[in-house]
Design a protein around this motif. Structure first.
Motif, short mmCIF file in Angstrom:
data_model
loop_
_atom_site.label_atom_id
_atom_site.label_comp_id
_atom_site.label_asym_id
_atom_site.label_seq_id
_atom_site.Cartn_x
_atom_site.Cartn_y
_atom_site.Cartn_z
N SER A 227 37.07 -31.65 -41.25
CA SER A 227 36.85 -30.21 -41.39
C SER A 227 35.69 -29.91 -42.33
O SER A 227 35.66 -30.38 -43.46
CB SER A 227 38.13 -29.54 -41.89
N GLY A 228 34.72 -29.15 -41.81
CA GLY A 228 33.58 -28.74 -42.62
C GLY A 228 32.58 -29.84 -42.91
O GLY A 228 31.68 -29.67 -43.72
N ASP B 237 34.84 -26.46 -38.06
CA ASP B 237 33.62 -26.22 -38.85
C ASP B 237 32.80 -27.49 -39.11
O ASP B 237 31.95 -27.50 -40.01
CB ASP B 237 33.94 -25.54 -40.19
N ALA B 238 33.04 -28.56 -38.37
CA ALA B 238 32.28 -29.81 -38.55
C ALA B 238 31.01 -29.77 -37.71
O ALA B 238 30.92 -29.05 -36.73
CB ALA B 238 33.14 -31.01 -38.15
N ASP B 239 30.03 -30.55 -38.11
CA ASP B 239 28.81 -30.73 -37.33
C ASP B 239 28.81 -32.16 -36.81
O ASP B 239 28.58 -33.11 -37.56
CB ASP B 239 27.57 -30.47 -38.19
N ILE B 240 29.12 -32.31 -35.51
CA ILE B 240 29.20 -33.64 -34.90
C ILE B 240 28.06 -33.84 -33.89
O ILE B 240 28.18 -34.64 -32.96
CB ILE B 240 30.58 -33.87 -34.25
N THR B 241 26.96 -33.14 -34.10
CA THR B 241 25.81 -33.21 -33.20
C THR B 241 25.43 -34.65 -32.88
O THR B 241 25.34 -35.50 -33.77
CB THR B 241 24.59 -32.50 -33.85
N LYS C 250 45.26 -33.00 -28.59
CA LYS C 250 45.51 -31.97 -29.61
C LYS C 250 44.51 -31.99 -30.76
O LYS C 250 44.77 -31.45 -31.84
CB LYS C 250 46.94 -32.04 -30.15
N ALA C 251 43.33 -32.61 -30.57
CA ALA C 251 42.28 -32.53 -31.59
C ALA C 251 41.82 -31.07 -31.66
O ALA C 251 41.78 -30.37 -30.64
CB ALA C 251 41.12 -33.45 -31.25
N VAL C 252 41.48 -30.61 -32.85
CA VAL C 252 41.11 -29.22 -33.06
C VAL C 252 39.59 -29.08 -33.15
O VAL C 252 38.96 -29.68 -34.03
CB VAL C 252 41.77 -28.65 -34.35
N PHE C 253 39.04 -28.32 -32.22
CA PHE C 253 37.62 -27.99 -32.23
C PHE C 253 37.53 -26.47 -32.39
O PHE C 253 37.86 -25.73 -31.47
CB PHE C 253 36.95 -28.42 -30.92
N GLU C 254 37.13 -26.03 -33.55
CA GLU C 254 37.03 -24.60 -33.86
C GLU C 254 35.78 -24.40 -34.70
O GLU C 254 35.66 -24.98 -35.78
CB GLU C 254 38.28 -24.16 -34.63
N ASN C 255 34.82 -23.60 -34.18
CA ASN C 255 33.53 -23.41 -34.86
C ASN C 255 32.83 -24.75 -35.09
O ASN C 255 32.13 -24.93 -36.09
CB ASN C 255 33.69 -22.66 -36.19
N THR C 256 33.03 -25.69 -34.19
CA THR C 256 32.44 -27.02 -34.30
C THR C 256 31.06 -27.02 -33.65
O THR C 256 30.89 -26.49 -32.55
CB THR C 256 33.35 -28.06 -33.60
N LYS D 170 34.18 -20.75 -28.63
CA LYS D 170 34.41 -20.86 -30.08
C LYS D 170 33.70 -22.06 -30.70
O LYS D 170 33.91 -22.37 -31.87
CB LYS D 170 35.91 -20.97 -30.35
N ASN D 171 32.89 -22.76 -29.90
CA ASN D 171 32.20 -23.95 -30.37
C ASN D 171 30.78 -23.97 -29.80
O ASN D 171 30.52 -23.35 -28.78
CB ASN D 171 32.95 -25.22 -29.93
N THR D 172 29.89 -24.68 -30.46
CA THR D 172 28.52 -24.81 -29.97
C THR D 172 28.42 -26.12 -29.19
O THR D 172 28.53 -27.19 -29.77
CB THR D 172 27.53 -24.82 -31.15
N LEU D 173 28.23 -26.01 -27.88
CA LEU D 173 28.25 -27.18 -27.00
C LEU D 173 26.94 -27.40 -26.26
O LEU D 173 26.91 -28.13 -25.27
CB LEU D 173 29.39 -27.04 -25.98
N LYS D 174 25.86 -26.83 -26.74
CA LYS D 174 24.58 -26.95 -26.04
C LYS D 174 24.23 -28.40 -25.77
O LYS D 174 24.24 -29.24 -26.67
CB LYS D 174 23.49 -26.28 -26.87
#
Length: 189
Positions: free
Chosen positions: A103-104, A124-128, A139-145, A164-168
């Motif tokens: 998270s974050g 809120d993580a950045d996993i780019t 059940k992994a949580v992707f929120e504002n990721t 709710k996530n950035t998936l570009k």
């Protein structure tokens, strides 16, 4: 910081319940070591390898992982969000990482291969640029990721809301598209 520990192999060591000294471990290998309830706070691991290690209830406050590889490790419930994200670089192969939190956290270009990531928190993580190769994200949580350019093609059991996530430019297989449509309660055959 104390003198660095260079090019050492630690095998079958029990670090349980201890505080690792605030040192730098450079090019070290840890094989079949037990870190249960170990305090690794403020420790730096550079180009280290952890193989078949147990990390239950480890404290990782300001721990630095740079070019570190984890293989066949048990890492249940770790809070990576408290690690030092400066130059964070770690890859995970056949690890059980259920209930961990990122998270974050900024963890770009991380490779997960054949890992169990059930109920992991990526809020809120950045996993780019990361890759989830044959991973279970039940059940992994992707929120504002921020998940731009992430490869989910062989991942399974994920649910990600594209609103709710950035998936570009993220990559998905056609069989994985159902994980993006879950909230619409569609019947896809």
């Amino acid at each position: 910081m104390n003198n660095p520990i260079l090019d050492q192999t630690f095998e079958n060591q029990n670090f349980s319940g201890k505080k690792l000294p605030d040192r730098e471990y450079d090019n070290c290998t840890f094989i079949n070591c037990d870190f249960t309830e170990t305090n690794m706070s403020a420790v730096t691991f550079l180009e280290c390898r952890f193989d078949t290690c147990n990390f239950g209830k480890v404290m990782l406050k300001e721990t630095s992982f740079q070019e570190v590889a984890f293989t066949d490790c048990k890492m249940l419930g770790l809070d990576f969000g408290t690690c030092n994200d400066f130059m964070f670089s770690a890859n995970y192969d056949h690890c059980n990482m259920d209930y961990c939190s990122f998270s974050g956290f900024v963890m770009k270009n991380t490779i997960f291969t054949s890992c169990s990531l059930k109920e992991v928190d990526f809020t809120d993580a950045d996993i780019t640029g990361s890759v989830f190769n044959d991973c279970d994200l039940f059940k992994a949580v992707f929120e504002n990721t921020i998940a731009e350019k992430v490869d989910f093609r062989t991942a399974k059991n994920f649910t990600i809301d594209p609103e709710k996530n950035t998936l570009k430019k993220a990559k998905f297989s056609t069989s994985g598209l159902i994980g993006l449509l879950q909230k619409y309660d569609l019947n896809v055959k």
